[in-house]
Design a protein around this motif. Structure first.
Motif, short mmCIF file in Angstrom:
data_model
loop_
_atom_site.label_atom_id
_atom_site.label_comp_id
_atom_site.label_asym_id
_atom_site.label_seq_id
_atom_site.Cartn_x
_atom_site.Cartn_y
_atom_site.Cartn_z
N PRO A 1 -3.50 5.07 -5.80
CA PRO A 1 -2.49 4.01 -5.80
C PRO A 1 -3.17 2.67 -5.47
CG PRO A 1 -1.90 5.78 -4.28
CD PRO A 1 -3.26 6.08 -4.78
N ARG A 2 -2.99 1.72 -6.35
CA ARG A 2 -3.68 0.46 -6.15
C ARG A 2 -2.85 -0.63 -6.79
NH1 ARG A 2 -9.69 0.41 -8.16
NH2 ARG A 2 -9.70 1.91 -6.48
N LEU A 3 -2.62 -1.70 -6.03
CA LEU A 3 -1.81 -2.80 -6.54
C LEU A 3 -2.71 -3.70 -7.36
CD1 LEU A 3 0.96 -4.11 -6.60
CD2 LEU A 3 0.35 -5.37 -4.55
N THR A 4 -2.72 -3.47 -8.68
CA THR A 4 -3.61 -4.27 -9.52
C THR A 4 -3.08 -4.32 -10.94
OG1 THR A 4 -5.84 -4.45 -10.43
CG2 THR A 4 -5.00 -2.23 -10.08
N LEU A 5 -3.49 -5.36 -11.66
CA LEU A 5 -3.16 -5.42 -13.09
C LEU A 5 -4.42 -5.25 -13.91
CD1 LEU A 5 -0.48 -8.26 -13.16
CD2 LEU A 5 -0.13 -5.80 -13.35
N ILE B 1 6.07 1.18 -2.47
CA ILE B 1 6.11 1.75 -3.83
C ILE B 1 5.40 0.87 -4.86
CG2 ILE B 1 8.33 0.74 -4.53
CD1 ILE B 1 7.41 4.36 -5.25
N LEU B 2 5.17 -0.42 -4.49
CA LEU B 2 4.64 -1.37 -5.48
C LEU B 2 3.39 -0.91 -6.23
CD1 LEU B 2 5.25 -4.89 -3.87
CD2 LEU B 2 6.35 -3.89 -5.88
N PRO B 3 2.37 -0.33 -5.53
CA PRO B 3 1.19 0.12 -6.29
C PRO B 3 1.54 1.15 -7.36
CG PRO B 3 0.73 0.09 -3.95
CD PRO B 3 2.19 -0.17 -4.09
N LEU B 4 2.41 2.09 -7.02
CA LEU B 4 2.80 3.10 -8.01
C LEU B 4 3.58 2.46 -9.16
CD1 LEU B 4 3.98 6.16 -5.86
CD2 LEU B 4 1.72 5.67 -6.82
N LEU C 1 4.01 0.54 -14.69
CA LEU C 1 4.32 -0.52 -15.65
C LEU C 1 3.08 -0.93 -16.45
CD1 LEU C 1 6.84 -2.69 -13.60
CD2 LEU C 1 7.28 -0.91 -15.31
N LEU C 2 1.92 -0.90 -15.79
CA LEU C 2 0.70 -1.28 -16.50
C LEU C 2 0.37 -0.30 -17.63
CD1 LEU C 2 -1.72 -3.21 -16.62
CD2 LEU C 2 -2.89 -1.75 -14.97
N THR C 3 0.40 1.01 -17.32
CA THR C 3 0.11 1.98 -18.37
C THR C 3 1.17 1.92 -19.47
OG1 THR C 3 1.19 3.63 -16.98
CG2 THR C 3 -1.21 3.65 -17.00
N THR C 4 2.42 1.72 -19.06
CA THR C 4 3.49 1.62 -20.05
C THR C 4 3.28 0.41 -20.95
OG1 THR C 4 5.03 2.68 -18.55
CG2 THR C 4 5.99 1.41 -20.35
N PHE C 5 2.92 -0.71 -20.33
CA PHE C 5 2.72 -1.93 -21.10
C PHE C 5 1.59 -1.75 -22.12
CE2 PHE C 5 0.47 -5.95 -21.71
CZ PHE C 5 1.50 -6.74 -22.20
N ILE C 6 0.49 -1.13 -21.68
CA ILE C 6 -0.62 -0.89 -22.62
C ILE C 6 -0.17 0.02 -23.75
CG2 ILE C 6 -2.93 0.11 -22.85
CD1 ILE C 6 -3.38 -0.75 -19.88
N ALA C 7 0.58 1.07 -23.38
CA ALA C 7 1.05 2.03 -24.39
C ALA C 7 1.93 1.33 -25.43
CB ALA C 7 1.82 3.16 -23.71
N GLN D 1 0.83 -1.21 0.00
CA GLN D 1 0.00 0.00 0.00
C GLN D 1 0.86 1.25 0.00
OE1 GLN D 1 -3.47 0.18 2.62
NE2 GLN D 1 -3.07 -1.98 3.10
N TRP D 2 0.34 2.27 -0.62
CA TRP D 2 1.02 3.56 -0.69
C TRP D 2 0.02 4.62 -0.23
CZ3 TRP D 2 5.84 5.33 -1.49
CH2 TRP D 2 6.02 6.68 -1.85
N THR D 3 0.12 4.99 1.06
CA THR D 3 -0.86 5.94 1.61
C THR D 3 -0.17 7.00 2.47
OG1 THR D 3 -1.16 4.46 3.48
CG2 THR D 3 -2.76 4.28 1.69
N PRO D 4 0.87 7.64 1.97
CA PRO D 4 1.62 8.59 2.80
C PRO D 4 0.79 9.81 3.20
CG PRO D 4 2.50 8.54 0.58
CD PRO D 4 1.44 7.51 0.63
N LEU D 5 -0.29 10.07 2.47
CA LEU D 5 -1.06 11.28 2.76
C LEU D 5 -2.24 11.00 3.69
CD1 LEU D 5 -1.05 12.78 -0.85
CD2 LEU D 5 0.60 13.13 1.00
N PHE D 6 -2.43 9.72 4.03
CA PHE D 6 -3.53 9.37 4.93
C PHE D 6 -3.03 9.30 6.37
CE2 PHE D 6 -5.82 6.85 1.37
CZ PHE D 6 -6.02 8.05 0.70
#
Ligand SMILES: Nc1ncnc2c1ncn2[C@@H]1O[C@H](COP(=O)(O)OP(=O)(O)OP(=O)(O)O)[C@@H](O)[C@H]1O
Ligand SMILES: [Mg+2]
Lengths: 292, 270
Positions: A227-231, A64-67, A72-78, A52-57
């Motif tokens: 930020p969400r750890l998902t594919l 860092i994994l969700p980011l 990587l997901l957006t890059t892969f689609i691109a 999880q990435w929740t530094p503002l909560f």
């Protein structure tokens, strides 16, 4: 008189080179320094394993994994969009198109890269996403799919232009040899020209990946800021770059841990693009040696 | 590319009777690059299993003429040709002719060795694979046969998977010959095939050409008068796009009809 002029010009050229180097070194050291102080408060193991990435909560997590997966997901689609289209264009331009057509279409294609990315971002948000929602009912208003597709369109010229240069540089003699044995244009393109230009094509792909990883505006606008750890490409995600924008625009106090997360995220991003650029530099160098 | 056909039926009938004697016939061929005329009214008949040398000063049109026979000039944007070229009685500039079929029959070896950046084996197998031949045994057999014919087998048989670019220039050129032979054409076009090679490699290739004559009709462009005299049966002398003289090599080199030919051969101009 002439000597003085030469001297002044030479020194001013040298100083602009030095300024560039100094700025680069400055950026890297600020990045490294702030990231270092971040890692004194957050363990590096947590940074890479926490999901999880929740530094503002209030309940803070610094994984860092969700980011990273968002990036990587957006890059892969691109790349999935840009690679087939860019490569087809480059093969068409170098192997089929008449010279005059090639000369006019290439600069036009490069215009794609000159469109401000904020325009692409809105295009993804207000055109592509609603369009895709007609076919994919569960698609959120913010998602990595449309951001990735539009980013892919933006980087088409990175793939097509550089690949085309590499294909065009393949000696005419190799094409003639292939035609001379009864090969068709298509066979010649795919069995001789593309393999011979493979290093140049790989370099173009790496640079396109590097560009996609660093792209900010499109993903910040269209992919969401969650930020969400998902594919899953249909839900909102956040990329490293989008997070950096979000925090920079917010009112996080200077020097706080929240503030330092930017640098931790930034140095991760930098590590990626640096690696990719080094790789492409290596390949290019090898390639040049081969043809000399 | 533009092809202007001159259909002259009367002529065809008389030609047909002697056609079987010739492998290759050209009639009133003109070639233009834009406004520039590179070949002027060239007619020539070439017998099967003969070696014909094309000689003449630089820029006289030898390569242009040679590349007509496998339609290699078609890729040049402002290329235009008129006249008739027949191979085994087929007009190769008829619109419905298949370029791929033609080139299987008419192989070409270029001035500079141009192996593909692939393995030795893959280079020779290329022409077969693009024809869709999948039988691995057949391909291996044809590759070996072609390499033997090109006198390269003994030098490479243990290294067939090595990159072709690691071979010496002379070996590369023999590889290119092997690659062409593997397709089993009946005509071999060679454009200055030894001009980039040392004397020993050159001698090897000349010997090879001599051997190949049994199975192939060979046309070779050369700037080397001794080479033309040594290996060819017929010699064609071109000058500024015109065919000045075409005859038995012996005749051209001992007693040419035209003064220009004699001057060129004896080195008085060129
Ligand atoms: N692609 C082209 N476009 C325009 N002109 C051409 C082209 N190729 C050849 N020519 C011209 O046609 C003429 C004949 O050229 P060609 O290459 O056939 O000569 P060549 O006899 O083979 O010369 P060399 O001995 O130097 O190889 C030359 O004047 C050349 O400049
Ligand atoms: Mg030539």
């Amino acid at each position: 008189m002439r000597k003085i002029k030469e001297f002044v010009i030479e020194k001013s050229l040298l100083s602009s080179a030095l300024v560039t180097i100094a700025v680069t070194v400055g950026i890297i050291s600020v990045l490294a320094f702030e990231a270092f102080s971040f890692f004194q408060e957050v363990s590096i193991v947590d940074f890479f394993t926490d999901t999880q990435w929740t530094p503002l909560f209030t309940k803070k997590h610094y994984g860092i994994l969700p980011l990273l997966t968002g990036t990587l997901l957006t890059t892969f689609i691109a790349i999935s969009v840009a690679l087939p289209i860019g490569l087809s264009i480059s093969i068409y331009l170098s192997e089929y198109a008449p010279k005059s057509f090639r000369k006019t279409i290439k600069p036009l294609l490069e215009l794609l890269a000159a469109v401000p990315t904020v325009v692409y971002g809105f295009f993804a948000l207000v055109v592509v996403t609603p369009f895709l929602q007609q076919f994919i009912p569960g698609l959120s208003g913010f998602n990595s799919l449309s951001a990735g597709i539009v980013m892919g369109i933006m980087i088409i010229p990175f793939v097509s232009s550089l690949s085309e240069d590499a294909l065009f540089a393949v000696p005419k003699a190799l094409r003639e040899a292939s035609y001379g044995m009864g090969a068709t244009r298509l066979q010649t393109a795919f069995k001789v020209v593309v393999p011979a230009a493979s290093s140049g094509i790989i370099v173009s792909i790496i640079l396109a990946i590097s560009r996609a990883i660093g792209e900010t505006m499109i993903v910040a606008i269209a992919a969401g800021q969650q930020p969400r750890l998902t594919l899953d490409p249909t839900v909102p995600v956040e990329t490293i770059t989008a997070y950096i924008v979000q925090v920079s625009l917010g009112d996080v106090p200077h020097g706080s841990l929240e503030y330092k997360t930017i640098f931790a995220a930034g140095i991760t991003l930098f590590a990626f693009t640096f690696l990719l650029n080094t790789l492409s530099f290596r390949i290019r160098k090898k390639f040049r040696e081969k043809y000399d | 590319m533009n092809v202007i056909m001159t259909e002259n039926t009367e002529n065809l009938n008389t030609e047909d009777k002697i056609a079987e004697k010739y492998k290759l016939q050209t009639k009133d061929v003109n070639v233009f690059y834009g406004d520039f005329q590179a070949i002027k009214e060239v007619s020539m008949n070439i017998k099967p299993n003969s070696i014909t040398a094309f000689i003449g000063p630089s820029g006289c049109g030898k390569s242009t003429f040679l590349r007509l026979f496998n339609r290699m000039n078609d890729y040049i944007e402002d290329f235009k040709m008129e006249g008739k070229i027949k191979i085994d009685d087929t007009n190769i500039y008829k619109n419905k002719i298949q370029l791929e079929q033609l080139r299987k029959q008419v192989g070409m070896v270029f001035q500079k060795p141009n192996p593909f950046p692939k393995s030795i084996f893959e280079n020779v197998a290329y022409g077969l694979k693009i024809q869709g031949i999948k039988d691995k045994k057949l391909i291996a057999a044809r590759v070996e046969k072609a390499l033997v014919q090109a006198d390269l087998w003994n030098e490479v048989k243990d290294n067939l998977n090595k990159s072709a670019l690691t071979l010496s220039g002379g070996q590369q050129q023999r590889l290119c010959i092997a690659r062409t032979l593997a397709v089993e054409p009946s005509i071999l076009l060679m454009d200055e095939p030894t001009s980039a090679l040392d004397p020993i490699s050159t001698a090897k290739i000349e010997e090879l050409i001599h051997q190949l004559k049994k199975e192939y009709t060979i046309i070779i462009v050369t700037h080397n008068m001794q080479q033309a005299a040594r290996i060819s049966d017929y010699t064609a002398f071109f000058y500024m796009g015109e065919l000045i003289e075409f005859d038995k090599t012996k005749k051209i080199f001992t007693n040419p009809d035209k003064k220009r030919t004699e001057n060129y051969i004896t080195g008085r101009f060129g």
